[in-house]
Design an enzyme around this catalytic site. Structure first.
Site, PDB file in Angstrom:
ATOM      1  N   TYR A 127       0.890  -1.223   0.146  1.00 32.99           N
ATOM      2  CA  TYR A 127       0.182  -0.095   0.050  1.00 32.99           C
ATOM      3  C   TYR A 127       1.008   1.431   0.039  1.00 32.99           C
ATOM      4  O   TYR A 127       1.725   1.389   0.758  1.00 32.99           O
ATOM      5  CB  TYR A 127      -0.693  -0.073   1.250  1.00 32.99           C
ATOM      6  CG  TYR A 127      -1.583   1.211   1.695  1.00 32.99           C
ATOM      7  CD1 TYR A 127      -2.863   1.451   1.066  1.00 32.99           C
ATOM      8  CD2 TYR A 127      -0.812   2.289   2.266  1.00 32.99           C
ATOM      9  CE1 TYR A 127      -3.350   2.857   1.342  1.00 32.99           C
ATOM     10  CE2 TYR A 127      -1.524   3.509   2.503  1.00 32.99           C
ATOM     11  CZ  TYR A 127      -2.845   3.879   1.909  1.00 32.99           C
ATOM     12  OH  TYR A 127      -3.248   5.227   2.246  1.00 32.99           O
ATOM     13  N   GLU A 134      -3.938   7.207  -3.575  1.00 31.49           N
ATOM     14  CA  GLU A 134      -3.722   6.088  -2.886  1.00 31.49           C
ATOM     15  C   GLU A 134      -3.188   4.879  -4.136  1.00 31.49           C
ATOM     16  O   GLU A 134      -4.108   4.887  -5.318  1.00 31.49           O
ATOM     17  CB  GLU A 134      -4.907   5.539  -2.211  1.00 31.49           C
ATOM     18  CG  GLU A 134      -4.806   4.308  -1.317  1.00 31.49           C
ATOM     19  CD  GLU A 134      -5.979   4.263  -0.502  1.00 31.49           C
ATOM     20  OE1 GLU A 134      -6.476   5.010   0.559  1.00 31.49           O
ATOM     21  OE2 GLU A 134      -6.964   3.450  -0.920  1.00 31.49           O
TER      22      GLU A 134
END
Ligand code: GDP
Ligand code: MN
Length: 382
Positions: A101, A189
């Protein structure tokens, strides 16, 4: 304002972040043609602006034409968490060994941007943040200097990213920060940033939300908004009607005049164990047409099971609002969900007498109105 995955991937790819080869498709035939060009296996991914598409059945992998066809048939036209899927992204399926991530957002508590890296990618990062906050490495950024190279390297090191891809992950994080900063991002993101067997990293998903107040100086982003707004019927309607509207995931529809009043109603619905379906502020002056447009908005949301109408009469008198509500409801052949009304302020008494109780339930306090609406929504659910 949220970009679609395919739009965000375009922005990321232009900035040099590795993304899989992909193509947007609207029909089964287009999916097959795209897959043919890209080469199997492919991932077929619903283009709707909600997270967790994978778990909800909006993402399928296909190894051959038959599988691509059946993936396209099941995903195109499906209802994904209340969103109609009319486009899919067909992309080269990444063969991965790990899911990371990386993200950039504003840390309001610290009053600074924060760049983040975690090796627990591929799952809901909010869950990771709640269960195991140390699993996310964070670097706060001084916006006048930007993310220093040593900070990007430290975030990657602290997260425990494997050495073979550390340099590449740091470079993706740096680019993501530059995009967030330069394009007025609210959240940026990549989850997952996939690590392949060949020790390469690829952005398999992409999220980029733009600060709406900055759209005037981000014409390219504003153009993408027009393209993406067409995806959600309700948000397009809200724009047309000129309402401040936010769709939420509960089943109690909320209408009020004034943002503070609507927020209070939302909090009370939650307080009494219900789940708000939306924020909808009809603004000052609740004329019949505005009231009926507002009702049309909440009734069109398939998740709504009951509606609470919270009106405070000021300049707009309660009796006028009541007439507006009656006229609006008389315009519907059939009222799809029960409506509870609470009127307060100028001429509230007169208003409550005027309200047609064949069409609505009337409560004299906000607490009672909200509790009744929550009760009605629960009955429908059961
Ligand atoms: P989200 O569920 O809406 O966040 O959609 P994502 O794009 O993050 O995909 C969810 C999950 O689907 C990923 O974590 C992967 O496990 C899987 N997935 C998505 N794209 C691919 C792909 O190209 N190849 C493979 N093998 N899995 C994928
Ligand atoms: Mn994702």
């Amino acid at each position: 304002m949220k970009l679609h995955e395919y739009q965000a991937k375009g922005v990321f790819a232009d900035a040099g972040i590795p993304t899989p080869d992909s193509e947007l498709a609207e029909t089964v035939e287009e999916v097959v043609a795209a897959a043919d060009r890209i080469g199997y296996p492919v991932a077929v991914k619903a283009q709707v602006q909600v997270g967790g598409r994978g778990k909800a059945g909006g993402i399928e992998l296909a190894d051959d034409e038959d599988e691509a066809r059946s993936a396209a048939e099941s995903i195109l036209g499906m209802d994904l968490k209340g969103y109609h899927v009319d486009r899919v992204l067909v992309e080269d399926a990444v063969d991965f060994t790990n899911e990371l991530y990386v993200g950039v957002t504003m840390d309001r508590g610290e009053g600074k941007p924060v760049a983040m890296v975690s090796t627990r990618g591929g799952v809901d990062i909010e869950e990771v943040a709640a269960e195991d906050p140390d699993a996310i490495a964070r670097e706060h950024v001084d916006p006048s200097f930007g993310l220093h190279p040593y900070q990007a390297r430290r975030a990657v090191y602290d997260a425990g990213v494997e050495d073979a891809v550390a340099r590449d992950v740091a470079s993706v994080l740096t680019t993501l920060y530059q995009l967030w900063d330069g394009r007025d991002g609210a959240d940026a993101e990549i989850n997952p940033l996939m690590v392949t067997a060949a020790d390469e990293v690829v952005a398999a998903d992409a999220v980029f939300n733009v600060d709406e107040d900055a759209l005037f100086r981000q014409p390219e982003m504003a153009d993408m908004e027009e393209e993406s707004a067409s995806g959600d019927e309700l948000e397009r309607k809200a724009d047309e009607y000129g309402f401040d509207y936010v769709r939420l995931d509960g089943n109690v529809g909320i209408i009020g005049n004034g943002a503070g009043l609507v927020m209070t109603t939302l909090d009370l619905v939650d307080h009494y164990g219900g789940a708000p379906a939306n924020f909808l502020d009809v603004g000052g002056g609740a004329k019949a047409e505005r009231v009926s447009n507002a009702l049309d908005m909440v009734f069109s949301d398939p998740n709504v099971d009951s509606v609470v109408f919270n009106i405070f009469g000021g300049i707009t008198r309660g009796d006028e609002v009541a007439k507006g509500i009656n006229a609006a409801l008389e315009g519907f052949d059939e009222i799809p969900d029960p409506v509870v009304v609470r009127l307060a302020g100028t001429n509230a008494e007169e208003g409550m007498e005027i309200l047609n109780t064949d069409l609505v339930e009337v409560e004299s306090t906000l607490e009672d109105a909200v509790q009744r609406a929550v009760e009605l929504a629960t009955e429908v659910e059961a």
